[in-house]
Enzyme design. Structure first.
Site, PDB file in Angstrom:
ATOM      1  N   GLY A  38      25.569  40.098  88.541  1.00  0.00           N
ATOM      2  CA  GLY A  38      26.493  38.968  88.692  1.00  0.00           C
ATOM      3  C   GLY A  38      26.427  38.195  87.393  1.00  0.00           C
ATOM      4  O   GLY A  38      25.352  38.113  86.789  1.00  0.00           O
ATOM      5  N   THR A  91      26.219  35.133  85.929  1.00  0.00           N
ATOM      6  CA  THR A  91      25.159  34.181  85.556  1.00  0.00           C
ATOM      7  C   THR A  91      23.772  34.808  85.735  1.00  0.00           C
ATOM      8  O   THR A  91      22.842  34.502  84.980  1.00  0.00           O
ATOM      9  CB  THR A  91      25.248  32.901  86.404  1.00  0.00           C
ATOM     10  OG1 THR A  91      25.439  33.291  87.775  1.00  0.00           O
ATOM     11  CG2 THR A  91      26.408  32.023  85.961  1.00  0.00           C
ATOM     12  N   ASN A  95      23.132  38.022  85.269  1.00  0.00           N
ATOM     13  CA  ASN A  95      22.938  38.908  84.109  1.00  0.00           C
ATOM     14  C   ASN A  95      22.410  38.112  82.916  1.00  0.00           C
ATOM     15  O   ASN A  95      21.509  38.545  82.206  1.00  0.00           O
ATOM     16  CB  ASN A  95      24.252  39.590  83.702  1.00  0.00           C
ATOM     17  CG  ASN A  95      24.871  40.395  84.824  1.00  0.00           C
ATOM     18  OD1 ASN A  95      24.186  40.747  85.787  1.00  0.00           O
ATOM     19  ND2 ASN A  95      26.161  40.682  84.718  1.00  0.00           N
ATOM     20  N   ASN A 125      34.427  32.115  81.863  1.00  0.00           N
ATOM     21  CA  ASN A 125      34.555  33.382  82.598  1.00  0.00           C
ATOM     22  C   ASN A 125      35.749  33.374  83.561  1.00  0.00           C
ATOM     23  O   ASN A 125      35.584  33.440  84.782  1.00  0.00           O
ATOM     24  CB  ASN A 125      33.250  33.647  83.365  1.00  0.00           C
ATOM     25  CG  ASN A 125      32.613  34.931  82.891  1.00  0.00           C
ATOM     26  OD1 ASN A 125      33.303  35.833  82.387  1.00  0.00           O
ATOM     27  ND2 ASN A 125      31.307  35.043  83.059  1.00  0.00           N
ATOM     28  N   LYS A 139      34.150  33.757  71.732  1.00  0.00           N
ATOM     29  CA  LYS A 139      33.953  35.208  71.567  1.00  0.00           C
ATOM     30  C   LYS A 139      35.319  35.886  71.595  1.00  0.00           C
ATOM     31  O   LYS A 139      36.276  35.342  72.138  1.00  0.00           O
ATOM     32  CB  LYS A 139      33.097  35.743  72.723  1.00  0.00           C
ATOM     33  CG  LYS A 139      31.712  35.168  72.797  1.00  0.00           C
ATOM     34  CD  LYS A 139      31.082  35.390  74.173  1.00  0.00           C
ATOM     35  CE  LYS A 139      31.515  34.340  75.164  1.00  0.00           C
ATOM     36  NZ  LYS A 139      30.979  34.531  76.526  1.00  0.00           N
ATOM     37  N   ALA A 164      29.065  42.299  78.506  1.00  0.00           N
ATOM     38  CA  ALA A 164      29.078  42.050  77.053  1.00  0.00           C
ATOM     39  C   ALA A 164      28.924  40.545  76.805  1.00  0.00           C
ATOM     40  O   ALA A 164      28.047  40.105  76.052  1.00  0.00           O
ATOM     41  CB  ALA A 164      30.374  42.556  76.428  1.00  0.00           C
ATOM     42  N   ASP A 168      27.997  38.201  78.980  1.00  0.00           N
ATOM     43  CA  ASP A 168      26.790  37.644  79.621  1.00  0.00           C
ATOM     44  C   ASP A 168      25.561  37.838  78.730  1.00  0.00           C
ATOM     45  O   ASP A 168      24.734  36.931  78.584  1.00  0.00           O
ATOM     46  CB  ASP A 168      26.514  38.332  80.970  1.00  0.00           C
ATOM     47  CG  ASP A 168      27.721  38.313  81.896  1.00  0.00           C
ATOM     48  OD1 ASP A 168      28.564  37.412  81.767  1.00  0.00           O
ATOM     49  OD2 ASP A 168      27.808  39.216  82.765  1.00  0.00           O
TER      50      ASP A 168
HETATM   51  P1  ADP Z   1      33.475  39.125  77.846  1.00  0.00           P
HETATM   52  O1  ADP Z   1      32.561  40.161  78.444  1.00  0.00           O
HETATM   53  O2  ADP Z   1      33.108  37.739  78.260  1.00  0.00           O
HETATM   54  O3  ADP Z   1      34.939  39.447  77.948  1.00  0.00           O
HETATM   55  P2  ADP Z   1      33.873  39.617  75.022  1.00  0.00           P
HETATM   56  O4  ADP Z   1      34.751  40.798  75.266  1.00  0.00           O
HETATM   57  O5  ADP Z   1      34.496  38.463  74.349  1.00  0.00           O
HETATM   58  O6  ADP Z   1      33.109  39.135  76.310  1.00  0.00           O
HETATM   59  O7  ADP Z   1      32.644  40.140  74.154  1.00  0.00           O
HETATM   60  C1  ADP Z   1      31.447  39.414  74.008  1.00  0.00           C
HETATM   61  C2  ADP Z   1      30.709  39.919  72.800  1.00  0.00           C
HETATM   62  O8  ADP Z   1      30.380  41.295  72.977  1.00  0.00           O
HETATM   63  C3  ADP Z   1      31.527  39.870  71.522  1.00  0.00           C
HETATM   64  O9  ADP Z   1      31.422  38.602  70.893  1.00  0.00           O
HETATM   65  C4  ADP Z   1      30.874  40.959  70.684  1.00  0.00           C
HETATM   66  O10 ADP Z   1      29.745  40.439  70.012  1.00  0.00           O
HETATM   67  C5  ADP Z   1      30.410  41.965  71.732  1.00  0.00           C
HETATM   68  N1  ADP Z   1      31.351  43.108  71.822  1.00  0.00           N
HETATM   69  C6  ADP Z   1      32.283  43.349  72.770  1.00  0.00           C
HETATM   70  N2  ADP Z   1      32.929  44.506  72.518  1.00  0.00           N
HETATM   71  C7  ADP Z   1      32.398  45.021  71.380  1.00  0.00           C
HETATM   72  C8  ADP Z   1      32.611  46.206  70.579  1.00  0.00           C
HETATM   73  N3  ADP Z   1      33.544  47.112  70.902  1.00  0.00           N
HETATM   74  N4  ADP Z   1      31.856  46.362  69.471  1.00  0.00           N
HETATM   75  C9  ADP Z   1      30.900  45.473  69.131  1.00  0.00           C
HETATM   76  N5  ADP Z   1      30.640  44.360  69.827  1.00  0.00           N
HETATM   77  C10 ADP Z   1      31.367  44.128  70.938  1.00  0.00           C
END
Ligand code: ADP
Length: 298
Positions: free
Chosen positions: A29, A31, A33, A163, A223, A255, A257
């Site tokens: 989940g 938070t 994670n 989120n 992000k 990613a 989290d």
């Molecule tokens: P969420 O899971 O909240 O949608 P994001 O997609 O914005 O998060 O990604 C969070 C972080 O994960 C990014 O800032 C980056 O550091 C890392 N990340 C996500 N996808 C990749 C990727 N394909 N290659 C490298 N880092 C990634």
């Protein structure tokens, strides 16, 4: 002195399909994670705790044991006639989709147990997300934000990941309204640009950053998946950090989290903003290279 970080939200039972058939059971989940990765990234003089709701059944007991087995202090509201939520992952042509059973989860009542937040002291941290605000009973939402606001006034640092999950809200206006109310009681906001642009219509990351600053958030970290992270802390100059690209991520679950956990661990130790962000990028880079939300990368 020991400091404490309390993550607040819903941990669920996860059923993940296995290559050989059948499902593997786990717990995850958003938070939770982050709490799990925080425990691995913070030194031992930080206590990591998790506030959620459980029932009195065997599955609730297993979840509690999992939380404490990960070195996280469970701060639980026990709701006798409820249990924990569940989701199942389905795989079709390599694409994952999720089915949820969470509408009567005990976690929806967690705001009725403010004691763990009330016990936080100056120097401690409370961490919650837009999913936390979405899943608590609508009539309890304001009370949760008031409890966090009172903690902040005592010197507790409040960190928030919006989120955005439109499916958890009655409508877009309601979601936008509560997300910005939640941000307004926070010191740190950790939004993801793609979701923010979809829901709030932000033209670019600078617009997302400014929108959170405008409600009083001191430190905003935007992000953007594999693209640049844009951040600003107080009146210091904004910083941009480029993640090392993983061109073929295996599973992007958690990613954001995991990023939040490594970022907060660095930021709370007083590291430069760009270094704390680089730590977030490095951990999430490893996490997207493996299957599952909780990846032991240490
Ligand atoms: P969420 O899971 O909240 O949608 P994001 O997609 O914005 O998060 O990604 C969070 C972080 O994960 C990014 O800032 C980056 O550091 C890392 N990340 C996500 N996808 C990749 C990727 N394909 N290659 C490298 N880092 C990634």
């Amino acid at each position: 002195m020991t400091n404490k970080i309390l993550a607040i939200g819903e941990c669920m039972v996860e059923m993940a399909p296995q290559a050989q058939g059948g499902y593997a059971m786990g717990f995850a989940g958003d938070t939770f994670n982050t709490a799990w990765y925080l425990r691995k990234n913070l030194p031992a003089d930080w206590e990591v705790a998790y506030l959620t709701g459980v029932g009195t059944d065997a599955m609730s007991e297993q979840m509690t044991n999992f939380i404490s087995g990960a070195g996280i202090t469970p701060e639980l509201l026990t709701v006798p006639d409820r249990t924990v939520g569940l989701y199942m992952i389905s795989l079709k042509d390599g694409e994952r989709s999720f089915s949820y059973w969470r509408s009567v989860a005990a976690a929806r009542k967690l705001a009725q147990h403010p004691a763990p937040i009330d016990a936080l002291e100056k120097g401690d941290v409370a961490y919650f997300s837009g999913i936390t605000v979405a899943i608590v009973e609508p009539e309890d939402r304001q009370a949760l934000l008031d409890t966090l606001s009172a903690a902040r006034a005592r010197g507790v640092t409040v960190a928030f990941d919006p989120n955005l999950r439109p499916r958890l809200w009655a409508g877009t206006d309601e979601m936008r309204d509560w997300i910005m109310k939640a941000a307004a009681v926070s010191d740190i906001a950790l939004p993801s640009f793609e979701d923010e642009a979809t829901v709030f219509g932000d033209a670019d990351k600078a617009a997302t950053l400014a929108r959170y600053q405008n409600v009083g958030v001191t430190c905003v970290v935007v992000k953007d998946g594999p693209d640049d992270v844009l951040a600003q802390n107080g009146s210091a100059a904004p910083v941009t950090v480029s993640p090392v690209l993983n061109p073929a991520p295996v599973d992007t679950t958690a990613a954001g989290d995991s990023f939040n956990a490594a970022f907060l661990a660095g930021h709370l130790r007083g590291e430069y903003l760009s270094l704390a962000i680089a730590a977030g990028c490095a951990l999430s880079h490893k996490v997207v290279s493996h299957k599952g939300a909780l990846v032991d990368v240490t």
